[in-house]
Design a protein around this motif. Structure first.
Motif, PDB file in Angstrom:
ATOM      1  N   SER A  26      84.580  -0.765  54.200  1.00  0.00           N
ATOM      2  CA  SER A  26      84.515  -1.613  55.724  1.00  0.00           C
ATOM      3  C   SER A  26      85.198  -2.736  55.098  1.00  0.00           C
ATOM      4  O   SER A  26      85.295  -3.096  53.959  1.00  0.00           O
ATOM      5  CB  SER A  26      83.110  -1.755  56.156  1.00  0.00           C
ATOM      6  N   VAL A  27      85.839  -3.308  56.167  1.00  0.00           N
ATOM      7  CA  VAL A  27      86.668  -4.474  55.747  1.00  0.00           C
ATOM      8  C   VAL A  27      85.856  -5.819  55.311  1.00  0.00           C
ATOM      9  O   VAL A  27      86.284  -6.488  54.618  1.00  0.00           O
ATOM     10  CB  VAL A  27      87.444  -5.089  56.989  1.00  0.00           C
ATOM     11  N   PRO A  28      84.699  -5.981  56.117  1.00  0.00           N
ATOM     12  CA  PRO A  28      83.858  -7.215  55.649  1.00  0.00           C
ATOM     13  C   PRO A  28      83.277  -6.910  54.026  1.00  0.00           C
ATOM     14  O   PRO A  28      83.515  -7.732  53.194  1.00  0.00           O
ATOM     15  CB  PRO A  28      82.750  -7.248  56.376  1.00  0.00           C
ATOM     16  N   ARG A  29      83.156  -5.554  53.803  1.00  0.00           N
ATOM     17  CA  ARG A  29      82.703  -5.356  52.301  1.00  0.00           C
ATOM     18  C   ARG A  29      83.810  -5.411  51.389  1.00  0.00           C
ATOM     19  O   ARG A  29      83.560  -6.147  50.426  1.00  0.00           O
ATOM     20  CB  ARG A  29      82.026  -4.059  52.511  1.00  0.00           C
ATOM     21  N   HIS A  30      84.983  -5.196  51.770  1.00  0.00           N
ATOM     22  CA  HIS A  30      86.170  -5.358  51.027  1.00  0.00           C
ATOM     23  C   HIS A  30      86.487  -6.652  50.758  1.00  0.00           C
ATOM     24  O   HIS A  30      86.829  -7.051  49.518  1.00  0.00           O
ATOM     25  CB  HIS A  30      87.194  -4.487  51.451  1.00  0.00           C
ATOM     26  N   LEU A  31      86.326  -7.535  51.729  1.00  0.00           N
ATOM     27  CA  LEU A  31      86.825  -9.025  51.832  1.00  0.00           C
ATOM     28  C   LEU A  31      85.723  -9.516  50.906  1.00  0.00           C
ATOM     29  O   LEU A  31      85.974 -10.575  50.192  1.00  0.00           O
ATOM     30  CB  LEU A  31      86.607  -9.610  53.037  1.00  0.00           C
ATOM     31  N   ALA A  32      84.528  -9.268  50.808  1.00  0.00           N
ATOM     32  CA  ALA A  32      83.188  -9.909  50.085  1.00  0.00           C
ATOM     33  C   ALA A  32      83.666  -9.464  48.481  1.00  0.00           C
ATOM     34  O   ALA A  32      83.611 -10.541  47.756  1.00  0.00           O
ATOM     35  CB  ALA A  32      81.949  -9.183  50.400  1.00  0.00           C
ATOM     36  N   ARG A  33      84.295  -8.212  48.338  1.00  0.00           N
ATOM     37  CA  ARG A  33      84.275  -8.337  46.761  1.00  0.00           C
ATOM     38  C   ARG A  33      85.667  -8.867  46.382  1.00  0.00           C
ATOM     39  O   ARG A  33      85.669  -9.312  45.346  1.00  0.00           O
ATOM     40  CB  ARG A  33      84.858  -6.468  46.743  1.00  0.00           C
ATOM     41  N   GLY A  34      86.628  -8.980  47.220  1.00  0.00           N
ATOM     42  CA  GLY A  34      87.743  -9.979  47.083  1.00  0.00           C
ATOM     43  C   GLY A  34      87.166 -11.530  46.738  1.00  0.00           C
ATOM     44  O   GLY A  34      87.707 -12.023  45.883  1.00  0.00           O
ATOM     45  N   VAL A  35      86.458 -11.932  47.742  1.00  0.00           N
ATOM     46  CA  VAL A  35      85.866 -13.452  47.282  1.00  0.00           C
ATOM     47  C   VAL A  35      85.279 -13.482  46.054  1.00  0.00           C
ATOM     48  O   VAL A  35      85.393 -14.346  45.108  1.00  0.00           O
ATOM     49  CB  VAL A  35      84.958 -13.784  48.473  1.00  0.00           C
ATOM     50  N   ILE A  36      84.304 -12.447  45.660  1.00  0.00           N
ATOM     51  CA  ILE A  36      83.664 -12.498  44.425  1.00  0.00           C
ATOM     52  C   ILE A  36      84.574 -12.414  43.308  1.00  0.00           C
ATOM     53  O   ILE A  36      84.698 -13.266  42.251  1.00  0.00           O
ATOM     54  CB  ILE A  36      82.708 -11.310  44.470  1.00  0.00           C
ATOM     55  N   GLY A  37      85.679 -11.619  43.249  1.00  0.00           N
ATOM     56  CA  GLY A  37      86.363 -11.297  42.317  1.00  0.00           C
ATOM     57  C   GLY A  37      87.576 -12.367  42.121  1.00  0.00           C
ATOM     58  O   GLY A  37      87.647 -13.048  40.791  1.00  0.00           O
ATOM     59  N   PHE A  38      88.170 -13.332  43.255  1.00  0.00           N
ATOM     60  CA  PHE A  38      88.937 -14.390  43.013  1.00  0.00           C
ATOM     61  C   PHE A  38      88.003 -15.500  42.745  1.00  0.00           C
ATOM     62  O   PHE A  38      88.439 -16.441  41.743  1.00  0.00           O
ATOM     63  CB  PHE A  38      89.623 -14.782  44.374  1.00  0.00           C
ATOM     64  N   GLY A  39      86.680 -15.431  43.024  1.00  0.00           N
ATOM     65  CA  GLY A  39      85.933 -16.703  42.540  1.00  0.00           C
ATOM     66  C   GLY A  39      85.673 -16.620  41.214  1.00  0.00           C
ATOM     67  O   GLY A  39      85.694 -17.795  40.484  1.00  0.00           O
ATOM     68  N   LEU A  40      85.529 -15.621  40.672  1.00  0.00           N
ATOM     69  CA  LEU A  40      85.238 -15.362  39.177  1.00  0.00           C
ATOM     70  C   LEU A  40      86.350 -15.804  38.320  1.00  0.00           C
ATOM     71  O   LEU A  40      86.413 -16.114  37.323  1.00  0.00           O
ATOM     72  CB  LEU A  40      84.919 -13.968  38.768  1.00  0.00           C
ATOM     73  N   ILE A  41      87.836 -15.395  39.068  1.00  0.00           N
ATOM     74  CA  ILE A  41      88.872 -15.602  38.090  1.00  0.00           C
ATOM     75  C   ILE A  41      89.124 -17.263  38.121  1.00  0.00           C
ATOM     76  O   ILE A  41      89.370 -17.940  37.176  1.00  0.00           O
ATOM     77  CB  ILE A  41      90.196 -15.030  38.661  1.00  0.00           C
ATOM     78  N   ILE A  42      88.998 -18.005  39.615  1.00  0.00           N
ATOM     79  CA  ILE A  42      89.428 -19.185  39.649  1.00  0.00           C
ATOM     80  C   ILE A  42      88.182 -20.067  39.098  1.00  0.00           C
ATOM     81  O   ILE A  42      88.749 -21.003  38.158  1.00  0.00           O
ATOM     82  CB  ILE A  42      89.398 -19.658  41.214  1.00  0.00           C
ATOM     83  N   GLY A  43      86.929 -19.496  39.146  1.00  0.00           N
ATOM     84  CA  GLY A  43      85.879 -20.304  38.376  1.00  0.00           C
ATOM     85  C   GLY A  43      85.942 -20.511  36.954  1.00  0.00           C
ATOM     86  O   GLY A  43      85.725 -21.373  36.346  1.00  0.00           O
ATOM     87  N   SER A  44      86.388 -19.188  36.461  1.00  0.00           N
ATOM     88  CA  SER A  44      86.444 -19.005  35.007  1.00  0.00           C
ATOM     89  C   SER A  44      87.422 -19.905  34.317  1.00  0.00           C
ATOM     90  O   SER A  44      87.306 -20.604  33.106  1.00  0.00           O
ATOM     91  CB  SER A  44      86.649 -17.540  34.435  1.00  0.00           C
TER      92      SER A  44
END
Length: 111
Positions: A26-44
């Motif tokens: 689903s689009v919301p699930r896919h967007l959630a994965r993106g938020v987590i992924g980009f958050g990990l990259i930016i945060g690290s």
């Protein structure tokens, strides 16, 4: 020898099996994965001055969230959004992209 070549072309022209590719459920699930992924990259990267280079170890976890690289995630987002709206039809080695039948879109979304 000629029949081998036509078999290869025909196999390449066949549409991909449903469920393949980078699309999410689903689009919301896919967007959630993106938020987590980009958050990990930016945060690290952002936490390196505060906590040291050990925070860079969180960046590879983004690949798990993205199910690959960020480009794969973006392609999957496009596939997830367009799922069921477009059809690929191949005949005689020529493939065309057409708008799907509205009834099939409803059936795809109810799964």
């Amino acid at each position: 020898m000629k029949s081998t070549r036509s078999t290869k072309v025909q196999a390449a022209a066949e549409p991909a099996a449903p469920g393949t590719g980078f699309a999410g459920k689903s689009v919301p699930r896919h967007l959630a994965r993106g938020v987590i992924g980009f958050g990990l990259i930016i945060g690290s990267i952002a936490l390196v001055p505060v906590a040291g280079p050990a925070t860079l170890l969180a960046a590879p976890l983004a690949l798990i969230a993205f199910r690959g690289c960020p480009t794969c995630w973006m392609v999957g987002l496009a596939q997830t959004i367009s799922r069921g709206r477009l059809e690929r039809n191949c005949a005689d080695g020529v493939c065309t992209l057409t708008t799907a039948d509205p009834a099939s879109i409803v059936r795809t979304r109810r799964r």
